[in-house]
Design a protein around this motif. Sequence first.
Motif, PDB file in Angstrom:
ATOM      1  N   PHE A 105      53.883  27.188   5.134  1.00 31.60           N
ATOM      2  CA  PHE A 105      53.546  28.530   5.594  1.00 31.60           C
ATOM      3  C   PHE A 105      53.782  28.661   7.099  1.00 31.60           C
ATOM      4  CE2 PHE A 105      51.211  28.592   1.577  1.00 31.60           C
ATOM      5  CZ  PHE A 105      51.711  29.782   1.075  1.00 31.60           C
ATOM      6  N   GLY A 106      53.399  27.618   7.840  1.00 35.18           N
ATOM      7  CA  GLY A 106      53.635  27.673   9.273  1.00 35.18           C
ATOM      8  C   GLY A 106      55.110  27.858   9.592  1.00 35.18           C
ATOM      9  N   PHE A 107      55.954  27.111   8.922  1.00 38.66           N
ATOM     10  CA  PHE A 107      57.375  27.140   9.254  1.00 38.66           C
ATOM     11  C   PHE A 107      58.088  28.334   8.615  1.00 38.66           C
ATOM     12  CE2 PHE A 107      56.774  22.300   9.375  1.00 38.66           C
ATOM     13  CZ  PHE A 107      56.344  22.363  10.678  1.00 38.66           C
ATOM     14  N   ALA A 108      57.764  28.599   7.343  1.00 35.71           N
ATOM     15  CA  ALA A 108      58.518  29.621   6.615  1.00 35.71           C
ATOM     16  C   ALA A 108      58.326  30.992   7.249  1.00 35.71           C
ATOM     17  CB  ALA A 108      58.096  29.650   5.154  1.00 35.71           C
ATOM     18  N   ILE A 109      57.133  31.247   7.766  1.00 36.77           N
ATOM     19  CA  ILE A 109      56.912  32.544   8.402  1.00 36.77           C
ATOM     20  C   ILE A 109      57.719  32.629   9.685  1.00 36.77           C
ATOM     21  CG2 ILE A 109      55.176  33.963   9.559  1.00 36.77           C
ATOM     22  CD1 ILE A 109      53.212  33.075   7.419  1.00 36.77           C
ATOM     23  N   LYS A 110      57.830  31.509  10.355  1.00 35.63           N
ATOM     24  CA  LYS A 110      58.561  31.521  11.615  1.00 35.63           C
ATOM     25  C   LYS A 110      60.063  31.648  11.401  1.00 35.63           C
ATOM     26  CE  LYS A 110      57.287  30.423  15.996  1.00 35.63           C
ATOM     27  NZ  LYS A 110      55.957  30.594  16.556  1.00 35.63           N
ATOM     28  N   VAL A 111      60.579  31.120  10.283  1.00 30.25           N
ATOM     29  CA  VAL A 111      62.050  31.050  10.108  1.00 30.25           C
ATOM     30  C   VAL A 111      62.742  32.405  10.253  1.00 30.25           C
ATOM     31  CG1 VAL A 111      63.878  30.527   8.464  1.00 30.25           C
ATOM     32  CG2 VAL A 111      62.038  28.920   8.807  1.00 30.25           C
ATOM     33  N   PRO A 112      62.390  33.466   9.625  1.00 28.28           N
ATOM     34  CA  PRO A 112      61.442  33.660   8.537  1.00 28.28           C
ATOM     35  C   PRO A 112      62.161  33.623   7.200  1.00 28.28           C
ATOM     36  CG  PRO A 112      62.109  35.755   9.430  1.00 28.28           C
ATOM     37  CD  PRO A 112      62.993  34.729  10.058  1.00 28.28           C
ATOM     38  N   MET A 113      61.523  33.005   6.225  1.00 29.90           N
ATOM     39  CA  MET A 113      62.096  32.978   4.881  1.00 29.90           C
ATOM     40  C   MET A 113      61.645  34.210   4.122  1.00 29.90           C
ATOM     41  SD  MET A 113      61.609  29.093   3.612  1.00 29.90           S
ATOM     42  CE  MET A 113      62.694  29.042   2.205  1.00 29.90           C
ATOM     43  N   PHE A 114      62.498  34.691   3.247  1.00 26.93           N
ATOM     44  CA  PHE A 114      62.056  35.715   2.305  1.00 26.93           C
ATOM     45  C   PHE A 114      60.903  35.099   1.501  1.00 26.93           C
ATOM     46  CE2 PHE A 114      62.076  37.608  -1.864  1.00 26.93           C
ATOM     47  CZ  PHE A 114      62.186  38.944  -1.601  1.00 26.93           C
ATOM     48  N   PRO A 115      59.789  35.723   1.219  1.00 21.87           N
ATOM     49  CA  PRO A 115      59.376  37.102   1.532  1.00 21.87           C
ATOM     50  C   PRO A 115      58.470  37.214   2.748  1.00 21.87           C
ATOM     51  CG  PRO A 115      57.942  36.164  -0.118  1.00 21.87           C
ATOM     52  CD  PRO A 115      58.832  35.057   0.356  1.00 21.87           C
ATOM     53  N   PHE A 116      58.593  36.285   3.696  1.00 18.78           N
ATOM     54  CA  PHE A 116      57.718  36.339   4.874  1.00 18.78           C
ATOM     55  C   PHE A 116      58.439  36.938   6.076  1.00 18.78           C
ATOM     56  CE2 PHE A 116      56.638  32.477   2.425  1.00 18.78           C
ATOM     57  CZ  PHE A 116      55.397  32.877   1.971  1.00 18.78           C
ATOM     58  N   HIS A 117      59.526  37.661   5.820  1.00 23.93           N
ATOM     59  CA  HIS A 117      60.399  38.047   6.913  1.00 23.93           C
ATOM     60  C   HIS A 117      60.047  39.393   7.521  1.00 23.93           C
ATOM     61  CE1 HIS A 117      61.749  40.224   3.412  1.00 23.93           C
ATOM     62  NE2 HIS A 117      62.274  41.094   4.245  1.00 23.93           N
ATOM     63  N   VAL A 125      59.788  22.348  -6.429  1.00 24.96           N
ATOM     64  CA  VAL A 125      59.661  22.662  -5.008  1.00 24.96           C
ATOM     65  C   VAL A 125      61.031  22.977  -4.429  1.00 24.96           C
ATOM     66  CG1 VAL A 125      59.040  21.763  -2.757  1.00 24.96           C
ATOM     67  CG2 VAL A 125      57.584  21.288  -4.713  1.00 24.96           C
ATOM     68  N   ILE A 126      61.967  22.083  -4.661  1.00 21.69           N
ATOM     69  CA  ILE A 126      63.295  22.316  -4.089  1.00 21.69           C
ATOM     70  C   ILE A 126      63.913  23.573  -4.703  1.00 21.69           C
ATOM     71  CG2 ILE A 126      64.600  20.835  -5.682  1.00 21.69           C
ATOM     72  CD1 ILE A 126      66.205  19.988  -3.216  1.00 21.69           C
ATOM     73  N   GLY A 127      63.612  23.785  -5.992  1.00 26.96           N
ATOM     74  CA  GLY A 127      64.119  25.001  -6.637  1.00 26.96           C
ATOM     75  C   GLY A 127      63.576  26.240  -5.946  1.00 26.96           C
ATOM     76  N   THR A 128      62.274  26.220  -5.659  1.00 27.06           N
ATOM     77  CA  THR A 128      61.674  27.368  -4.980  1.00 27.06           C
ATOM     78  C   THR A 128      62.291  27.576  -3.611  1.00 27.06           C
ATOM     79  OG1 THR A 128      59.628  26.709  -6.055  1.00 27.06           O
ATOM     80  CG2 THR A 128      59.468  28.400  -4.361  1.00 27.06           C
ATOM     81  N   MET A 129      62.435  26.491  -2.875  1.00 23.53           N
ATOM     82  CA  MET A 129      62.975  26.609  -1.521  1.00 23.53           C
ATOM     83  C   MET A 129      64.383  27.198  -1.550  1.00 23.53           C
ATOM     84  SD  MET A 129      60.681  25.614   0.501  1.00 23.53           S
ATOM     85  CE  MET A 129      59.302  25.856  -0.549  1.00 23.53           C
ATOM     86  N   VAL A 130      65.211  26.639  -2.430  1.00 25.67           N
ATOM     87  CA  VAL A 130      66.597  27.101  -2.473  1.00 25.67           C
ATOM     88  C   VAL A 130      66.653  28.532  -2.992  1.00 25.67           C
ATOM     89  CG1 VAL A 130      68.816  26.732  -3.587  1.00 25.67           C
ATOM     90  CG2 VAL A 130      67.548  24.806  -2.662  1.00 25.67           C
ATOM     91  N   PHE A 131      65.795  28.832  -3.951  1.00 25.62           N
ATOM     92  CA  PHE A 131      65.768  30.205  -4.464  1.00 25.62           C
ATOM     93  C   PHE A 131      65.426  31.175  -3.334  1.00 25.62           C
ATOM     94  CE2 PHE A 131      63.262  33.726  -6.252  1.00 25.62           C
ATOM     95  CZ  PHE A 131      64.234  34.307  -7.045  1.00 25.62           C
ATOM     96  N   LEU A 132      64.381  30.849  -2.575  1.00 24.05           N
ATOM     97  CA  LEU A 132      63.991  31.736  -1.477  1.00 24.05           C
ATOM     98  C   LEU A 132      65.106  31.829  -0.439  1.00 24.05           C
ATOM     99  CD1 LEU A 132      60.231  30.817  -0.915  1.00 24.05           C
ATOM    100  CD2 LEU A 132      61.206  32.778  -2.111  1.00 24.05           C
ATOM    101  N   ALA A 133      65.763  30.703  -0.185  1.00 23.92           N
ATOM    102  CA  ALA A 133      66.853  30.715   0.790  1.00 23.92           C
ATOM    103  C   ALA A 133      67.977  31.629   0.323  1.00 23.92           C
ATOM    104  CB  ALA A 133      67.375  29.293   1.009  1.00 23.92           C
ATOM    105  N   ILE A 134      68.352  31.508  -0.967  1.00 25.42           N
ATOM    106  CA  ILE A 134      69.474  32.308  -1.460  1.00 25.42           C
ATOM    107  C   ILE A 134      69.087  33.782  -1.528  1.00 25.42           C
ATOM    108  CG2 ILE A 134      70.938  32.731  -3.465  1.00 25.42           C
ATOM    109  CD1 ILE A 134      71.029  29.727  -3.886  1.00 25.42           C
ATOM    110  N   VAL A 135      67.846  34.051  -1.958  1.00 27.81           N
ATOM    111  CA  VAL A 135      67.405  35.446  -1.948  1.00 27.81           C
ATOM    112  C   VAL A 135      67.465  35.988  -0.527  1.00 27.81           C
ATOM    113  CG1 VAL A 135      65.443  36.970  -2.290  1.00 27.81           C
ATOM    114  CG2 VAL A 135      65.965  35.248  -3.987  1.00 27.81           C
ATOM    115  N   GLY A 136      67.019  35.147   0.439  1.00 29.96           N
ATOM    116  CA  GLY A 136      67.081  35.565   1.842  1.00 29.96           C
ATOM    117  C   GLY A 136      68.511  35.884   2.255  1.00 29.96           C
ATOM    118  N   ILE A 137      69.454  35.037   1.847  1.00 28.70           N
ATOM    119  CA  ILE A 137      70.854  35.257   2.230  1.00 28.70           C
ATOM    120  C   ILE A 137      71.351  36.581   1.668  1.00 28.70           C
ATOM    121  CG2 ILE A 137      73.216  34.446   1.886  1.00 28.70           C
ATOM    122  CD1 ILE A 137      72.117  31.602   1.789  1.00 28.70           C
ATOM    123  N   VAL A 138      71.162  36.758   0.359  1.00 33.08           N
ATOM    124  CA  VAL A 138      71.773  37.917  -0.298  1.00 33.08           C
ATOM    125  C   VAL A 138      71.000  39.191   0.025  1.00 33.08           C
ATOM    126  CG1 VAL A 138      72.425  38.890  -2.514  1.00 33.08           C
ATOM    127  CG2 VAL A 138      72.657  36.436  -2.115  1.00 33.08           C
TER     128      VAL A 138
END
Lengths: 542, 483
Positions: free
Chosen positions: A235-247, A294-307
Amino acid sequence: MNTLQQLPLLSMIAYIPLAGALIIMFLIPKEKTGAIKAFATAVAALDFAVSLPLWFSFDRAKAGYQFVERISWIPSLGVDYHFGIDGITLLLILLTTLIGVIAIYSSYSAIAERQKEYYILLLLLQTFMIGTFCCLDFFLFYVFWEIMLVPMYFLIGVWGGQRRLYAAIKFFLYTLAGSVLMLLGIIALYFYNTTGFLGYKGLGHAATFSVPKLTAVAAAMPPELQVWLFFAFFFGFAIKVPMFPFHTWLPDAHTEAPTAGSVILAAVLLKMGTYGFVRFSLPMFPEAVKTPWVIGTMVFLAIVGIVYGAMVTLVQKDMKKLIAYSSVSHLGFVMLGIFALNMAGVQGGVLQMINHGISTGALFLLVGVVYERRHTRMIAEYGGLARQMPIYATYFLIMALSSMGLPLLNGFIGEFSILQGAFAKNFWWALFACTGIVLGAAYLLWLYQRVFFGELSNPANAKLPDLSFREQLTLAPLVVLALWIGLYPKPFFDVLRVPSENIVRSVGGATMTPPAYAGAPGTGIPAASGELAPAAPAAAVR
Amino acid sequence: MKVQATDWLLLSPELFLTAAGMILLASSVFVGKAKEELFGFLSVLMLGVTGVLLVFVSTMPERAHGPILGGMFVVDNFALFFKFLVLLAMVLTVLASVRFVGEAPYPGGEYYALVLFSGVGMFFMASGSNLISIYVALELMALASYVLAGYFKGEIKSTEAALKYFILGAFSSAVLLYGLSLVYGLGGKMGLADLAQLYTGMQRTNAIVLGILMILAGLLFKIAAVPFHLWTPDVYEGSPTPVTAFFSVGPKVAAYAIFARIFYVAFPKFQADWGLIVALVAAATMIWGNLAALLQTNVKRMFAYSSIAHAGYALLGVLGFQTKFGMWGVLVYLLAYTLMNFGAFGLIIFLEAKGYAAESVSDFNGLAKRNMPAAVVMLLFLLSLAGIPPTAGFIGKYYLFTAAMDAGYAWLAVIAVLASAVSLFYYFRIAAAMFFTDGVSAKIPVSYALTAAVIICAVGTLVIGVAPESVLDVLHRCVPSKY
C-alpha cells in the motif's frame, strides 16, 4: 576513488540543499528575489556537481552497497543513520540532483509571488528525496519518506492552480494512508527479527532496522507472513507509484502543481514507489512475490494501469492532465517489468524509471512554457504553434517521441527491455502491454498534431515568443540524456546489472542457466530469457 | 510501616507548592489589579523552586525504601516523571496566562493559586500508591479545575463549562468511588501492592471484576475516552483558552498516571477481563475522536476531539503494559503530547489578543503572511500531532504502535495508524488556512511570557523528534516499579 569512498559524499549530497535552504531562510531577505533565485540555483548546481563523482567512482562490479555511512542514531531502538547506494539508487540520485537544478532554474519567471518560501521548499524537498534514496535503515527511510510530503504539499497548495487546496490535501492523505501501513510492516519486521509477535517466534537478534539485515531476515520468513508484510508495504508503494486503482490523486496533484512541482513529482517522487518495490518488496518477500495469485494481481494491476491509463489519456483536453495520465500508463510498464522477475524486466523497469523521469519531466516543462505565456493548458486553445515557435516544436517532438518509445530514443530501450522480460514470462502479458505502446503513440501524436500542426488559428498565439535561452538550457540536458540512453544505453545497464542480478536471484532467478547478454550486441540489453551471469557474489550483508 | 522524617522531605515539593498557592491567594487581597503581572512571575518563581525541590528529591537515596507515610505514597521514578511533566504543564500554563489574566476583569492571584492547587493534586496523584490517597488527590485536582473552568464567571459559556465539568466529574468520581469500595470490600486492602499480593492467591470473582470495571469506567471518564468523552468538547470550548490548554495536558496526564499505576500494579491478573474492554474503548476513542474532529469548525472543539483521539492512542501503551514498549511508550507519548498539544494551544492563545478571538479555523487565515515564525511553529506542532516525523509526536506514536503490535493487538495498531492518517486532514485545515489564504492583517501584540512557553514546546517537540536518545533513555528508567 578510495578517498571519495571515504568522504561522506552521500550526506553531503543530501544536506547541501538543506544548508542552502537554511541560508536563504535566515540570511537573504525576501525582497531580494534575484539573490534568492541565483543562490538557490547555485546550491542545486553545486549539489549536482557533488553528485557527479558518484558516477565515476562507483564500482560497477561490486555487489552490495557503496559509499556507506553508518552511525548510531537511536541506540535504544536500534536505529542507525545508515546511508549507502547501489547502481539503482546511483541513477536515481543523479536524476534527482539534475532535476533539482532544472526545476529551480525553470521557475525563474513562472513563480512571481512568495519566492523565498518557494525556493526554500524546493531545496528542502530535494534533501528529503535524496535522503529517501540513500538510506539503508527502515526507520530513517520512513522519516524521509513521510517528511518529503510536507514540502510537496505546500508547493502544490501555495503555487498551484485553481483546485490546489483539494489536490494538495488529497496528495498528502493518499500517500500518508499508504505509508502508515508500511510503518506497521516495518514494526512487524522489527519484532520478527527480535522477540517475535502475534505467535511468530522471533529470531532473538539484536534490535535493528538495517535494510540489508532485515532484507535477509525477511526473505527467510514463512510464506504466509511474507504475503501479509508484502501487502503492508504494497500500500505504501502502490499509492506512490501510483498503481491502478490508487492513481486518482495523481492527475489532481500533477495538474494543480506548479510546473517545477509537476516535474519533480513525475521525475522523482513517483519513482519512490517503484523504487520501493525493487529495493524492498522483491528481495524481502520472494515467497510472497512468487505466489501465483500475488504476481497475477500485480501484473493485472500493472496491465490495467497501462491500458486504462492510456485510454484515459487519449480523451484529455488539458495538456498537463494528459501528460499526468500518461504517467499512470508509463508507470504501469515499469511495474510490469519489475514483476516479470527476470533480468530484462527488472533492468528495463529501473531504466524506464529514469526514462520516464527524463521524458515526462521534460514534457511538463514544455507544457509549463506555453502555460506561462498563455495561462491556459487547453489543447483547443492552441494549434499551428510549429510556425510560431519552431524551436519549441522541435523540443516537444523529441520528447514526445522519447515518451512514446521511438527507437534511438531512451523510451524505446526501456520499453523494449520490459517487453522482453514480460514476453519471456508470459506471452499474453507482453501482448496486452503492447497495446499501451500503440495507444501511447496515438495520444502523443494526436496531441502534437492538435497543438503544433495546421494553421495558427487562435490569434492569441500569434505573438508567442519562442523558447528563451534559459528555457532551452533547462531542456537541453534532458534531450542529451534521452539521446544518450537511446543510442548507447550500455553504461546504464552496466550500472544496473549487479543490483538487478541480486534482486532477480533473490526471487529465484538464479536457477536459470547462462549465458547472459546475448540480447542486442553492443547495447547491453540482456538476453530475452532473462538469464543471469553466473557466479556473481550474493548480496553482501553489511 | 511507620512514618519517618525523611518521608516529609520526600514530599517537600508538594508541601512547598501548597504553601505557595496559599501565599498567592492571600497576597492577591493586597495587590491591585494593575500589578497583576507580578503574580505570574511569582508563580513561575515558585514553580522553579518546586522544580529544584523535585531535583533534590530525585537524588535522595531514601526513595528506594519503598512507599512512605504508611504506604500512602511512593516517590519512584514513575512518580517523579509525572511530577516533572505536571510541573512543565503548570509552567507553560502560567506563562501562557500572563496576558490573558491581565486582560480579564477578575482577580489574578486566585487564578494562579488555583492552577497551583490543581497541580498539588496532580503531584499526589502521580505518587499515590493507595486507593484512598489516589482518590483524594484526584478530587483535589478536580475541585480546583472546576473553578478554573468557570473563571470567566461573567460569561455564560464559561459557567456552563464549569457546571458541566463539575456534574460529570462528580458523577464519574462517584462511579470510581463505588468501584474502589467494591474492591476494598472484597479484599480488605487499599494499597495497590497489597491488592496485587492478595489477588495472586485468589480466585477470580465477578464482584471483583465488577469493581475493577467501575474503576476503569471512572478513569476512562477522566481521560475522556469514548464513550465517556461527552463533557470534553463543551468544557474545552467554554473554558478560557489557557485553562483549556491546561486541561488538555495537566489533568489528562495525571489521570494517566493513576490509570497506569492502578492497572499495572494492582490488576494485571485480571487483564483478560479488562484488556478487551480497554482495546475496544481505545478503538472507539481513536475512530470517533478523529472523525468528530473532522466536522468541527471551532478550533477549541477540534482540539477537544483531537485530545480525545490522543487519549485513545495512549491507551495502546496501557494495553501493552507487559511489553517492553508499553509503559515506556505511554511516558514518551505523554511527554510528546504535552509539548505539542500545549504548543498548539499556545498559538491559539497567541491569536486571541484583545478583540480578536481565535475561535474558528478561519482565524488562522493568512497567519504566514502576518507572522511567519508563528505559522512555522504552529506547523511543527500540527505535524507532530499528526505523527509526521521527525517530531516528538511521531516518536511517541511509534512507541505506542510498537507496543500494540508486541502485545498482540495488531488490529488495533491498524486502526490506530489509519485514524492517525485521518487526523492529518483536520490538522492541516489549519495549516492550509495559515499558508494558503489571505487573512486580516491585524498586528498581533507579542507577549514575551507566551512566546517563551511556545518556544519551550517547539524546541522540545523538535529535539525529541530529531535526537530522542537521551530523553528515551531517561524515560526508560521511569517505567513503574511494582509498589
